[in-house]
Scaffold this active site. Structure first.
Site, mmCIF file in Angstrom:
data_model
loop_
_atom_site.group_PDB
_atom_site.id
_atom_site.type_symbol
_atom_site.label_atom_id
_atom_site.label_comp_id
_atom_site.label_asym_id
_atom_site.label_seq_id
_atom_site.Cartn_x
_atom_site.Cartn_y
_atom_site.Cartn_z
ATOM 1 C CG ASP A 65 26.684 29.499 41.112
ATOM 2 O OD1 ASP A 65 27.180 29.515 42.272
ATOM 3 O OD2 ASP A 65 25.935 28.593 40.713
ATOM 4 C CE LYS A 76 21.923 27.432 38.740
ATOM 5 N NZ LYS A 76 23.108 28.264 39.099
ATOM 6 C CG ASP A 129 27.908 25.665 39.786
ATOM 7 O OD1 ASP A 129 27.337 25.930 40.851
ATOM 8 O OD2 ASP A 129 28.396 24.538 39.530
ATOM 9 C CG ASN A 130 24.626 24.797 39.446
ATOM 10 O OD1 ASN A 130 24.769 26.000 39.720
ATOM 11 N ND2 ASN A 130 24.847 23.837 40.325
ATOM 12 C CD GLU A 186 26.173 22.934 44.711
ATOM 13 O OE1 GLU A 186 26.800 22.606 43.703
ATOM 14 O OE2 GLU A 186 25.273 23.801 44.661
HETATM 15 O O1 LIG Z 1 19.552 28.041 41.747
HETATM 16 C C1 LIG Z 1 20.750 27.990 41.991
HETATM 17 N N1 LIG Z 1 21.494 29.110 42.015
HETATM 18 C C2 LIG Z 1 20.929 30.380 41.621
HETATM 19 C C3 LIG Z 1 20.210 31.166 42.708
HETATM 20 C C4 LIG Z 1 19.576 32.326 41.978
HETATM 21 C C5 LIG Z 1 19.547 33.659 42.663
HETATM 22 C C6 LIG Z 1 20.047 34.738 41.811
HETATM 23 C C7 LIG Z 1 19.463 35.274 40.687
HETATM 24 C C8 LIG Z 1 20.183 36.384 40.142
HETATM 25 C C9 LIG Z 1 19.892 37.204 39.046
HETATM 26 N N2 LIG Z 1 20.713 38.227 38.674
HETATM 27 C C10 LIG Z 1 21.831 38.486 39.381
HETATM 28 C C11 LIG Z 1 22.166 37.722 40.474
HETATM 29 C C12 LIG Z 1 21.335 36.666 40.841
HETATM 30 S S1 LIG Z 1 21.491 35.555 42.151
HETATM 31 C C13 LIG Z 1 21.413 26.698 42.328
HETATM 32 C C14 LIG Z 1 20.606 25.606 42.668
HETATM 33 C C15 LIG Z 1 21.182 24.377 42.993
HETATM 34 C C16 LIG Z 1 20.329 23.215 43.351
HETATM 35 C C17 LIG Z 1 19.196 23.387 44.163
HETATM 36 C C18 LIG Z 1 18.414 22.307 44.495
HETATM 37 C C19 LIG Z 1 18.743 21.025 44.034
HETATM 38 F F1 LIG Z 1 17.982 19.972 44.387
HETATM 39 C C20 LIG Z 1 19.850 20.838 43.232
HETATM 40 C C21 LIG Z 1 20.647 21.939 42.885
HETATM 41 C C22 LIG Z 1 22.578 24.233 42.998
HETATM 42 C C23 LIG Z 1 23.375 25.314 42.642
HETATM 43 O O2 LIG Z 1 24.734 25.212 42.631
HETATM 44 C C24 LIG Z 1 22.808 26.536 42.302
HETATM 45 O O3 LIG Z 1 23.637 27.571 41.938
HETATM 46 MG MG LIG Z 2 25.611 26.809 41.602
#
Ligand SMILES: O=C(NCCCCc1cc2cnccc2s1)c1cc(-c2ccc(F)cc2)cc(O)c1O
Ligand SMILES: [Mg+2]
Length: 214
Positions: free
Chosen positions: A141, A144, A169-170, A199
């Site tokens: 998650d 992406k 997810d996603n 969500e």
């Molecule tokens: O980007 C998303 N989740 C990732 C955040 C990345 C941070 C990390 C990088 C990283 C690297 N290594 C270790 C740990 C980590 S944590 C995300 C985005 C949407 C979304 C946003 C706008 C929209 F209009 C529509 C959907 C919905 C979702 O459910 C999501 O999960």
């Molecule tokens: Mg997500």
């Protein structure tokens, strides 16, 4: 200065939820996201699918990529058997701080280790730093565009065993097309798509469950 959305989410949990009650923490966050501010938690609809997969796998070792504020961390940790090793990775240090407080408010701080850093750096350290040989369950998650390189990294590091389950997810929104193509066409995985919605919205999204066969 203005508070952040994760800080406002934590406040909502502290105001609405009951300390030590994971269900009330989950409900408080879902209420906040439905009635105050949208946030990128896996949410209740996809969260129920996550619950069912975790329950079915009943894993002894779990890795979550992308803690954010700890919503899915709480969903997973509340279902785990005692003694399960659960690690969650978060890139953003401010989110690590909020997530640790939300996880602690749910009373689950002893069930999970929140580690700050990026998957590319931390996955190769899993064995030496945490004494993990293989993961039974992995929830993707995070970024992406890291889903595909990271599943290949799991393979290279020997962190998957026959039957390891990956849940992403996603896969539709924002989308992980290269990852989907890989797990659906690789003979090393058995994949299944769980349709749902982004969500707290009516936008199409879903989870992809992939079982490692090697
Ligand atoms: O980007 C998303 N989740 C990732 C955040 C990345 C941070 C990390 C990088 C990283 C690297 N290594 C270790 C740990 C980590 S944590 C995300 C985005 C949407 C979304 C946003 C706008 C929209 F209009 C529509 C959907 C919905 C979702 O459910 C999501 O999960
Ligand atoms: Mg997500």
């Amino acid at each position: 200065t203005r508070s952040t959305r994760p800080q406002r989410m934590l406040k909502a949990v502290q105001k609405k939820a009951t300390k030590g009650d994971p269900e009330s923490v989950i409900s408080a966050i879902d209420y906040f996201c439905k009635h105050s501010e949208w946030a990128m938690n896996v949410g209740d609809e996809k969260g129920s699918i996550l619950d069912s997969v975790v329950t079915e796998v009943n894993p002894s070792t779990v890795l979550e990529l992308g803690t954010y504020c700890g919503y899915s961390t709480v969903r997973i940790a509340r279902l785990l058997s005692p003694g399960t090793k659960f690690i969650t990775l978060e890139f953003n240090p401010a989110n690590v701080t909020i997530a640790r407080q939300i996880i602690a408010y749910a009373g689950l701080q002893d069930k999970v280790t929140v580690v700050e850093g990026s998957s590319g750096d931390l996955i190769p350290q899993m064995k030496e730093r945490f004494g993990i040989t293989t993961f039974d369950f992995i929830f993707l998650d995070h970024w992406k565009d890291r889903y595909l390189p990271d599943i290949k990294l799991f393979e290279e590091c020997g962190l998957l065993r026959k039957g390891s389950v990956l849940l992403a997810d996603n896969v539709i929104c924002p989308g992980a097309p290269e990852y989907l193509e890989y797990v659906r066409n690789s003979p090393r995985y058995e994949s299944r798509y769980y349709p749902a919605h982004l969500e707290y919205t009516k936008v199409e999204d879903g989870l992809e469950k992939s079982v490692f066969l090697e």
